[in-house]
Write an enzyme that holds these catalytic residues in place. Structure first.
Site, mmCIF file in Angstrom:
data_model
loop_
_atom_site.group_PDB
_atom_site.id
_atom_site.type_symbol
_atom_site.label_atom_id
_atom_site.label_comp_id
_atom_site.label_asym_id
_atom_site.label_seq_id
_atom_site.Cartn_x
_atom_site.Cartn_y
_atom_site.Cartn_z
ATOM 1 C CE LYS A 41 -5.408 -2.621 2.231
ATOM 2 N NZ LYS A 41 -4.025 -3.091 2.089
ATOM 3 C CB THR A 68 -0.912 0.008 1.243
ATOM 4 O OG1 THR A 68 -1.731 -1.162 1.234
ATOM 5 C CG2 THR A 68 -1.815 1.243 1.236
#
Length: 419
Positions: free
Chosen positions: A172, A98
């Site tokens: 996400k 991420t």
């Protein structure tokens, strides 16, 4: 053809190691690399790491990159011994870390320049990586996603292709907002029940039984249309129930002495949440080069809609400078928020013992939802220590008057309805 695709994994932490184990279990044993030579020692079916990411690229068609941050991702993909050093047409890099969206686009461009496919792929939940239990949240070109899909399906329980490069990462990141936001919600809710003498485990039991699949958490999203618009009739139907329940939470928190800033924020923003904040599009702020118009706008931001009406047509020097300088140039600066400036001004008003001025300042805080009644009362006590008790009496008078006036303009709370 899909059965012959070769998989690689760089980074054998919880997620990368779990992906490698799931791939091996699926029969697609991956080539792997990690900075720790013994990283695969306890990973079932996973071979020893190769000497570099470039070596993984040489023997792989689809490589999952499961590192911690952007710098590590850059080094693995474009470093001295990175994947792109052994780049060839047909290789696809799947980034599982991420990172910021700009980093996704930067890495996608580097891969494209080398003729390598790139997919950003958020994953959740990370602790299910070794059980083929994660959802893969993909961003990238459709043809690239289709080519890599057989490998991704060997370690993911579901693959959701969200759109072009960056779409998976954006999804996400938004998912993480829901996760951590709900944690804050649970923290406040648990504090409330604990203060009321209830074991928080009972709260968890109720939620598990009433909402086992998390339907309520996403209910607002599912009531919106494809453009994210909540039907007006739905919002107006929910509003009285929502405000009633949140007022009950406010009353409970106040009676138990529990700080519940999220409850205050949600209650203050209830109409905005339900898209009832305004029946017409909000008026944009005037340009800052129009000092008088911008100053009037900042007055209304500071003290509530319509506050500037009494002064907007005044043409005396003091009124003009109040608007054009004090509000346009001082309150309008970006260094401090309106709430920050209000607290500073409240402190000054307390030192001059002007209850009517304090009332104006406190009312602005209540109208804008910046401070709750309890927080304002706490501010009075804090200021009393510094200004002296006599001056604090005037501060208390002004704050109380603002709270009483603001409360009279609000719908009755649940506690008031039951009296």
């Amino acid at each position: 053809m899909s059965d012959t695709l070769r998989a690689g994994v760089v980074g054998l932490g919880m997620i990368g190691g779990g992906v490698a184990v799931s791939l091996a279990r699926s029969g697609r044993v991956p080539a792997v690399y990690d900075v720790r030579p013994d990283a695969a020692a306890h990973l079932s079916g996973v071979p020893d790491p190769l000497g570099s990411p470039a070596e993984v690229a040489e023997v792989s068609d689809v490589v999952m990159v499961a590192v911690v941050n952007a710098d590590q991702a850059r080094a693995v993909i474009d470093g001295k011994d990175g994947l792109l050093r052994a780049a060839r047409p047909g290789l696809t890099v799947v980034l599982l870390a991420t990172v910021a969206l700009r980093v996704v686009h930067e890495l996608a461009a580097l891969c494209s320049k080398s003729g390598v496919g790139f997919l950003d792929c958020g994953v959740t939940p990370g602790d299910q990586a070794a059980e083929n239990g994660m959802v893969a949240i993909l961003g990238g070109e459709q043809k690239t996603a289709d080519a890599a899909l057989p490998v991704i399906e060997d370690w993911a329980k579901q693959v959701v292709h969200c759109g072009p490069a960056g779409a998976g990462m954006a999804t996400k990141i938004a998912r993480n907002v829901v996760t951590y936001g709900s944690w804050r919600t649970v923290a406040e809710a648990a504090a409330l029940v604990r203060a009321a003498g209830v074991d928080p485990a009972r709260l968890a039991e109720v939620i598990d039984a009433a909402d086992p699949e998390g339907r309520t958490l996403l209910q607002l999203l599912r009531m919106q249309d494809a453009d994210g618009v909540l039907p007006d009739a739905v919002g107006r139907q929910i509003e009285p129930l929502m405000t009633k329940d949140l007022d009950a939470a406010r009353d409970l928190a106040a009676s138990l002495g529990v700080q519940a800033p999220l409850v205050e924020t949600v209650r203050t923003q209830a109409r905005r949440t339900l898209q009832l904040e305004a029946d017409v599009a909000p008026t944009p702020a005037p340009a800052k080069d129009s000092a008088h118009a911008y100053g009037l706008h900042m007055m209304d931001r500071a003290y509530g809609p319509g506050f500037s009406n009494a002064i907007q047509d005044a043409d005396d020097p003091f009124s003009t400078e109040t608007v054009d300088y004090l509000f346009a140039q001082v309150w309008g600066r970006e260094g401090l928020s309106v709430r920050d400036r209000r607290l500073l001004t409240l402190g000054v008003a307390a030192t001059v013992a002007r209850p009517e001025l304090v009332q104006v300042i406190a009312n602005g805080a209540l109208v804008n939802g910046e401070l709750s009644a309890e927080q304002l009362r706490e501010a009075v006590l804090h200021l009393a220590v510094y200004t002296g008790w006599c001056k604090a009496t005037a501060t208390h008078t002004g704050v109380t008057a603002a709270i009483d006036a603001h409360g009279a303009a609000q719908p009755p709370t649940l506690a008031q309805e039951q009296q």
